[in-house]
Write a protein that holds these residues in place. Structure first.
Motif, short mmCIF file in Angstrom:
data_model
loop_
_atom_site.label_atom_id
_atom_site.label_comp_id
_atom_site.label_asym_id
_atom_site.label_seq_id
_atom_site.Cartn_x
_atom_site.Cartn_y
_atom_site.Cartn_z
N SER A 66 26.05 57.80 32.59
CA SER A 66 27.44 57.33 32.79
C SER A 66 27.73 57.09 34.27
N MET A 67 26.92 57.66 35.16
CA MET A 67 27.09 57.39 36.58
C MET A 67 26.83 55.93 36.91
N GLN A 68 26.07 55.22 36.07
CA GLN A 68 25.85 53.80 36.30
C GLN A 68 27.16 53.03 36.22
N LEU A 69 28.02 53.45 35.30
CA LEU A 69 29.35 52.84 35.23
C LEU A 69 30.14 53.17 36.49
N GLY A 70 29.99 54.40 36.97
CA GLY A 70 30.66 54.77 38.21
C GLY A 70 30.16 53.95 39.38
N PHE A 71 28.82 53.78 39.48
CA PHE A 71 28.26 52.94 40.54
C PHE A 71 28.83 51.52 40.45
N ALA A 72 28.87 50.99 39.23
CA ALA A 72 29.34 49.61 39.04
C ALA A 72 30.78 49.45 39.51
N MET A 73 31.65 50.39 39.14
CA MET A 73 33.06 50.31 39.55
C MET A 73 33.20 50.51 41.05
N LEU A 74 32.45 51.46 41.60
CA LEU A 74 32.51 51.70 43.04
C LEU A 74 32.04 50.48 43.81
N CYS A 75 30.93 49.90 43.39
CA CYS A 75 30.42 48.71 44.07
C CYS A 75 31.38 47.55 43.94
N ALA A 76 31.92 47.34 42.76
CA ALA A 76 32.83 46.21 42.55
C ALA A 76 34.06 46.33 43.44
N GLY A 77 34.62 47.52 43.53
CA GLY A 77 35.81 47.70 44.36
C GLY A 77 35.54 47.61 45.84
N SER A 78 34.28 47.85 46.25
CA SER A 78 33.94 47.90 47.67
C SER A 78 33.54 46.55 48.24
N VAL A 79 33.32 45.56 47.39
CA VAL A 79 32.99 44.22 47.88
C VAL A 79 34.21 43.32 47.74
N ARG A 80 34.12 42.14 48.34
CA ARG A 80 35.22 41.18 48.22
C ARG A 80 35.20 40.53 46.83
N ALA A 81 36.35 40.05 46.41
CA ALA A 81 36.51 39.58 45.03
C ALA A 81 35.52 38.48 44.69
N LYS A 82 35.14 37.68 45.68
CA LYS A 82 34.26 36.54 45.42
C LYS A 82 32.82 36.95 45.10
N ASN A 83 32.49 38.23 45.23
CA ASN A 83 31.14 38.72 44.93
C ASN A 83 31.12 39.78 43.83
N THR A 84 32.22 39.92 43.10
CA THR A 84 32.34 40.98 42.11
C THR A 84 31.35 40.82 40.96
N MET A 85 31.28 39.61 40.42
CA MET A 85 30.37 39.38 39.29
C MET A 85 28.93 39.65 39.69
N MET A 112 30.79 32.20 42.56
CA MET A 112 30.94 30.78 42.29
C MET A 112 29.61 30.03 42.44
N THR A 113 28.85 30.34 43.47
CA THR A 113 27.65 29.56 43.76
C THR A 113 26.43 29.98 42.94
N ARG A 114 26.40 31.24 42.51
CA ARG A 114 25.20 31.74 41.83
C ARG A 114 25.44 32.15 40.38
N HIS A 115 26.69 32.40 40.01
CA HIS A 115 26.96 32.97 38.68
C HIS A 115 27.97 32.18 37.87
N GLY A 116 28.32 31.00 38.32
CA GLY A 116 29.09 30.09 37.49
C GLY A 116 30.58 30.27 37.51
N GLY A 117 31.13 31.15 38.32
CA GLY A 117 32.58 31.31 38.36
C GLY A 117 32.99 32.67 38.84
N PHE A 118 34.26 32.80 39.20
CA PHE A 118 34.77 34.06 39.72
C PHE A 118 34.94 35.09 38.60
N ALA A 119 34.90 36.36 38.99
CA ALA A 119 35.13 37.44 38.04
C ALA A 119 36.59 37.53 37.63
N TYR A 120 37.47 37.07 38.52
CA TYR A 120 38.91 37.12 38.26
C TYR A 120 39.49 35.72 38.31
N ILE A 121 40.60 35.52 37.59
CA ILE A 121 41.39 34.31 37.71
C ILE A 121 42.55 34.62 38.65
#
Length: 502
Positions: free
Chosen positions: A61-80, A465-474
């Motif tokens: 379950s720490m993998q989910l924690g890592f995922a959330m921590l990483c997502a929040g720590s980067v800019r929105a354009k790199n979330t996905m 946008m450039t590597r994964h086909g779109g932003f994680a958020y609208i």
């Protein structure tokens, strides 16, 4: 639990000549007794395996924690992108640890350097291992890979993630875990032949060195070879804060990691139904509870120390810094969580916070860019945790948790001499050397082959946008002409440190 036996011959003599067919009666009684004994033994295996499986689920379950921590720590354009790399760590790690990693780590009998049996879980289950043990160790392996992904976030090609994650979980991490955790490892505290390093072996109970230092040093080399993100330092070399886009996700990820750490540290006992010589209410279940307490105290102390320390240095009450401080305390206590007193865990957490703050300041001076502070947190605090254990390990707890050597040396500050400290200093040196010699060249080769870092254009635009086909958020910026839908306005706090959104 000691095995119970019944001898029908001995029992027949006790029944005496007045009992008709005493031999037959003795055989019947012994058969019933052996059945009960077998059931008790099976129950013990079932309880211990269930405990280990539950601990494996917590660590996973720490993998989910890592995922959330990483997502929040980067800019929105790199979330996905960062979320996908966390999924990749678990998936690729699962396959490669099954094929090679577990065998290199725990395949026994073997030499002191590397395991050589159980590839693809051949000959499973056995008297030594059941499937639950593999699952638990796999969860540890992918945790090390997840640490590294944070250091090289927001600028790394996807193929590089795939290559380094597979190599780390299949070979680099398993060799280190073999050295310090396998019964054949040259520096293991559980080595069965009695030839222990400095008469003690390395007491790295849940992996401040084996997991956190390995992941942190691998991330250090990746971030050094890639270089900082565009805009992280201005033309004069002054640091510019590239803030993560969601403190909410950072806090959520931190609490999930906190929860998972109760499987990471207490679960490393692997068994719960084991009595200690004192008997009665005190057994391994008590040590497991104490380990959870020391884990909690170290993390809590580090969080509070970071809160006030960063307030003094920056003038802000920063929740992201507090979360990182908390995790630094956990990384530090992981080595000695089972063998130190609760009061010592408070010292561990306090110093871990100072180590993290110092490492972050040094990284800024050296223009080292780690978006999640993973190298500083896991590498720096993990190193402190290895040293801390050698200083504060309790005589009583060391001999309960590691009973294979009754006169084993313990912590220097607890009166146990310097042998344990010597063993732990060697652990620090060999982990730094091994990971540098394997992961450093790997990242360098990827860099030379232009497989490591993305282009400047992709980095500026964002990998979603450039590597994964779109932003994680609208969402829309303030200057968007399309004003339909929910608007998310960017608000930057007033700070002495200039900020830049790239």
């Amino acid at each position: 639990m000691a095995a119970m036996t019944c001898s029908s011959g001995d029992l027949a003599q006790l029944l005496g000549p007045n009992v008709l067919n005493s031999t037959g009666a003795a055989d019947f009684i012994c058969s019933q007794f052996n059945t009960v004994s077998d059931n008790f033994s099976a129950t013990q295996y079932a309880v211990d395996n269930t405990y280990l499986l539950f601990s494996a689920y917590l660590v996973f379950s720490m993998q989910l924690g890592f995922a959330m921590l990483c997502a929040g720590s980067v800019r929105a354009k790199n979330t996905m992108n960062i979320m996908l790399t966390n999924v990749l760590d678990a998936a690729a790690g699962g396959l490669f640890y099954y094929l090679f990693g577990f065998a290199f780590a725990f395949g026994t009998p073997s030499n002191g350097f590397i395991g050589k049996h159980n590839f693809g879980l051949k000959a499973f289950p056995s008297i030594n291992f059941d499937y639950s043990y593999f699952l638990y160790q796999w969860a540890f392996a992918i945790a090390a890979a997840g640490i590294t992904s944070g250091s090289i976030a927001e600028r790394t090609q996807f193929v590089a993630y795939l290559i380094y994650s597979s190599f780390l979980t299949a070979f680099v991490y398993p060799v280190v875990s073999h050295w310090f955790w396998s019964v054949d490892g040259w520096a293991s505290a559980t080595r069965t032949d009695g030839d222990l390093l400095f008469g003690t072996g390395v007491i790295d109970f849940a992996g401040s060195g084996v997991v956190h230092m390995v992941g942190g040093i691998a991330g250090l080399w990746g971030a050094l070879i890639e270089g900082p993100r565009i805009g992280r330092f201005d033309h004069s070399g002054k640091a510019i804060a590239l803030r993560g886009h969601s403190a909410s996700l950072v806090v959520l990820g931190t609490f999930l990691l906190w929860f998972g750490w109760y499987g990471f540290n207490p679960g490393s006992f692997t068994k719960i139904l084991s009595a200690y010589p004192a008997g009665g209410y005190y057994g391994q279940w008590s040590a497991i509870g104490r380990t959870a307490v020391t884990t909690t105290l170290a993390g809590s102390t580090a969080a509070l120390t970071t809160l006030f320390g960063k307030r003094i240095l920056s003038g802000h009450w920063n929740v992201t810094d507090v979360c990182n401080g908390l995790l630094g305390g956990f990384a530090a206590i992981t080595a000695g969580c089972s063998v130190v007193e609760p009061w010592a865990a408070i010292i561990c957490g306090f110093v871990a916070s100072l180590v993290l703050i110092g490492c972050n300041k040094l990284a800024e001076i050296l223009k080292f860019d780690d978006p999640l502070e993973a190298a500083q947190l896991h590498g720096g605090c993990g190193t402190w945790g290895v040293i801390f254990t050698a200083l504060f390990a309790s005589k009583k707890y060391v001999r309960e948790v590691y009973p294979n050597k009754p006169d084993r040396p313990y912590g220097l500050f607890m009166g146990g001499g310097g042998k344990l400290l010597g063993a732990h200093l060697i652990q620090i040196v060999v982990i730094i050397g091994w990971v540098s010699a394997t992961m450093g060249p790997l990242f360098f080769v990827l860099h030379k082959l232009k497989l490591l870092r993305i282009s400047s254009e992709d980095e500026m635009s964002g990998m979603d946008m450039t590597r994964h086909g779109g932003f994680a958020y609208i969402y829309h910026d303030d200057d968007d002409t399309n004003k339909n839908g929910i608007q998310l306005r960017r608000v930057e706090p007033t700070s002495k440190t200039p900020t830049q959104n790239v």
